[in-house]
Design a protein around this motif. Structure first.
Motif, mmCIF file in Angstrom:
data_model
loop_
_atom_site.group_PDB
_atom_site.id
_atom_site.type_symbol
_atom_site.label_atom_id
_atom_site.label_comp_id
_atom_site.label_asym_id
_atom_site.label_seq_id
_atom_site.Cartn_x
_atom_site.Cartn_y
_atom_site.Cartn_z
ATOM 1 N N VAL A 196 -8.397 0.579 -4.267
ATOM 2 C CA VAL A 196 -8.004 1.846 -4.833
ATOM 3 C C VAL A 196 -6.655 1.505 -5.617
ATOM 4 N N ASN A 197 -6.704 1.642 -6.994
ATOM 5 C CA ASN A 197 -5.792 1.422 -7.729
ATOM 6 C C ASN A 197 -5.114 0.067 -7.925
ATOM 7 N N ALA A 233 -2.767 5.840 -3.824
ATOM 8 C CA ALA A 233 -2.679 4.676 -2.981
ATOM 9 C C ALA A 233 -2.447 3.477 -4.007
ATOM 10 N N PHE A 234 -1.908 2.455 -3.577
ATOM 11 C CA PHE A 234 -2.049 0.892 -4.559
ATOM 12 C C PHE A 234 -2.278 -0.205 -3.695
ATOM 13 N N VAL A 235 -2.722 -1.298 -4.450
ATOM 14 C CA VAL A 235 -3.058 -2.519 -3.731
ATOM 15 C C VAL A 235 -2.632 -3.514 -4.777
ATOM 16 N N ASP A 236 -2.088 -4.591 -4.504
ATOM 17 C CA ASP A 236 -1.895 -5.778 -5.291
ATOM 18 C C ASP A 236 -3.315 -6.309 -5.780
ATOM 19 N N ILE A 237 -3.333 -6.634 -7.008
ATOM 20 C CA ILE A 237 -4.350 -7.219 -7.618
ATOM 21 C C ILE A 237 -5.132 -8.711 -7.061
ATOM 22 N N GLU A 238 -3.956 -9.423 -6.689
ATOM 23 C CA GLU A 238 -4.162 -10.626 -5.823
ATOM 24 C C GLU A 238 -4.865 -10.430 -4.621
ATOM 25 N N ASP A 239 -4.537 -9.086 -3.809
ATOM 26 C CA ASP A 239 -4.940 -8.998 -2.749
ATOM 27 C C ASP A 239 -6.581 -8.418 -2.951
ATOM 28 N N VAL A 240 -6.881 -7.880 -3.888
ATOM 29 C CA VAL A 240 -8.193 -7.306 -4.189
ATOM 30 C C VAL A 240 -8.976 -8.649 -4.394
ATOM 31 N N ALA A 241 -8.400 -9.513 -4.942
ATOM 32 C CA ALA A 241 -9.298 -10.904 -5.219
ATOM 33 C C ALA A 241 -9.610 -11.570 -4.125
ATOM 34 N N ASN A 261 -3.030 -0.633 0.188
ATOM 35 C CA ASN A 261 -1.940 -0.947 0.897
ATOM 36 C C ASN A 261 -1.082 0.392 0.947
ATOM 37 N N GLU A 262 -0.006 0.474 -0.055
ATOM 38 C CA GLU A 262 0.911 1.349 0.052
ATOM 39 C C GLU A 262 0.392 2.742 -0.666
ATOM 40 N N VAL A 263 1.023 3.896 -0.158
ATOM 41 C CA VAL A 263 0.501 5.227 -0.869
ATOM 42 C C VAL A 263 1.943 5.637 -1.058
ATOM 43 N N MET A 264 2.080 6.286 -2.470
ATOM 44 C CA MET A 264 3.447 6.807 -2.941
ATOM 45 C C MET A 264 2.994 7.629 -4.109
ATOM 46 N N SER A 265 4.075 8.421 -4.563
ATOM 47 C CA SER A 265 3.944 9.379 -5.610
ATOM 48 C C SER A 265 4.059 8.569 -7.037
ATOM 49 N N LEU A 266 3.969 9.054 -8.130
ATOM 50 C CA LEU A 266 3.961 8.360 -9.456
ATOM 51 C C LEU A 266 5.545 8.153 -9.634
#
Length: 357
Positions: A196-197, A233-241, A261-266
């Motif tokens: 996710v994102n 939600a956001f996730v670090d691209i390195e975590d995705v890899a 990982n983390e959920v937050m507003s824009l």
């Protein structure tokens, strides 16, 4: 977590010059693997120079192959001898003219093309398909009706279409097709990631992914009057890899995995950037009222429909990533570092959306 990796066997990454693909390639090189990478044009140095540099600076080796998602048989040469295939190739951007041509054909038909080649290649034992979190839901409003209001791997997007969230529709259609194709044979196993994102800097120095388009708008002033009241939600691209590698080579990990990982507003995301960059850039300092956004957005931003605003703004995002933590050993990084690195790269590219296409 112990991974079963045979460094003598090559692996294939489709779309290995993309945002996610390049990071997956890097992680595989770090393991000392021979990585076959498909790109649409091996002569396009803008899209391949970073891959050649990565290969030169690692203990692994990259071998480049030209292939097209819509050209039957074009992946056969690249797949020869590979035990593991990472199918990451797929276009993603917000501004498009024809959903069928730009999304459905390369995403759905392209997945079918790749998996038909897998069926012909007896050496392949594992396919890791890069789906998306949007294959589990279409709009934020959908989440309230799924699994007690919390997304997990059992959820499916059943509200998107070619006219509403077409990218999400094409990805969930392609994933379902992948599971269908996998279920008709016994030679290879399908495993799926639903990130996710993903955010972070690209390996190439620029991006062809729509993943960055929204954040460009945060920095170039398009959202300076106020951020949409949107939670994500956001996730670090390195975590995705890392998740790709862990899933591929962990024999005990199976099925789908929601990666975030983390959920937050824009606005909260913009505030992270402001703490680092101050007021050098026109980052939004407030949220726009939903009613105002609904009224004016379709006029000033053709990519935002009133239906999208109604079903996403002011709706919470909730999900459960425990399966990825337990089965893939994920230890997610805070997104602050990756957000800042991504934004710094955008500054160097002068927030050019053309550069990111």
């Amino acid at each position: 977590m112990e991974l079963s990796i045979n460094s003598k066997k090559p692996v294939l990454v489709t779309g290995g010059n993309g945002f996610i693909g390049s990071w997956v390639v890097q992680k595989l090189l770090d393991k000392g693997l021979i990585v076959h990478v498909t790109v649409r044009d091996v002569k396009n140095n803008l899209k391949t120079d970073h891959l050649k540099k990565m290969s030169d600076q690692s203990k692994g080796i990259i071998k480049l192959f030209q292939a097209d998602l819509l050209e039957n048989g074009s992946f056969e040469e690249a797949m020869k001898g590979c035990e593991t295939v990472f199918h990451t190739a797929a276009p993603f951007y917000f501004k498009f003219k024809d959903a069928v041509t730009e999304f459905y054909n390369p995403v759905v038909k392209g997945t079918e093309n790749v998996l038909e080649t897998v069926n012909k290649t007896k050496s392949v034992k594992t396919v890791v398909y890069t789906s998306t979190g949007f294959a589990t839901y279409g709009d934020n409003a959908d989440i309230a009706d799924k699994n007690n209001g919390i997304l997990n791997e059992e959820c499916w997007n059943d509200t998107s279409s070619l006219s509403h969230n077409p990218y999400s529709y094409c990805k969930v259609t392609a994933e379902k097709l992948a599971w269908e194709i996998a279920g008709k044979q016994t030679n290879w196993k399908l495993k799926v990631l639903n990130p996710v994102n993903p955010i972070g800097e690209t390996k190439s120095g620029f991006s062809t992914s729509g993943s960055h388009e929204l954040y460009i708008q945060l920095g170039n002033g398009e959202l300076k009057s106020g951020a949409p009241p949107f939670e994500v939600a956001f996730v670090d691209i390195e975590d995705v890899a890392d998740a790709h590698v862990n899933l591929a080579f962990n024999k005990n990990a199976n099925g789908r995995f929601l990666i975030f990982n983390e959920v937050m507003s824009l606005l909260s995301f913009a505030n992270i950037l402001r703490e680092k960059f101050g007021d050098q850039y026109p980052l939004p300092k407030k949220e726009l009222p939903k009613w105002l956004l609904w009224l004016v957005a379709p006029i000033v931003n053709k990519t935002l429909s009133r239906k999208y605003i109604s079903r996403n703004m002011k709706h919470p995002w909730k999900g459960n990533n425990i399966k990825s933590v337990k089965e893939l050993g994920m230890k997610y990084k805070p997104i602050e570092k990756s957000a800042i690195a991504m934004f710094q790269q955008m500054i160097e590219n002068k927030f050019s959306s053309e550069k990111y296409r």
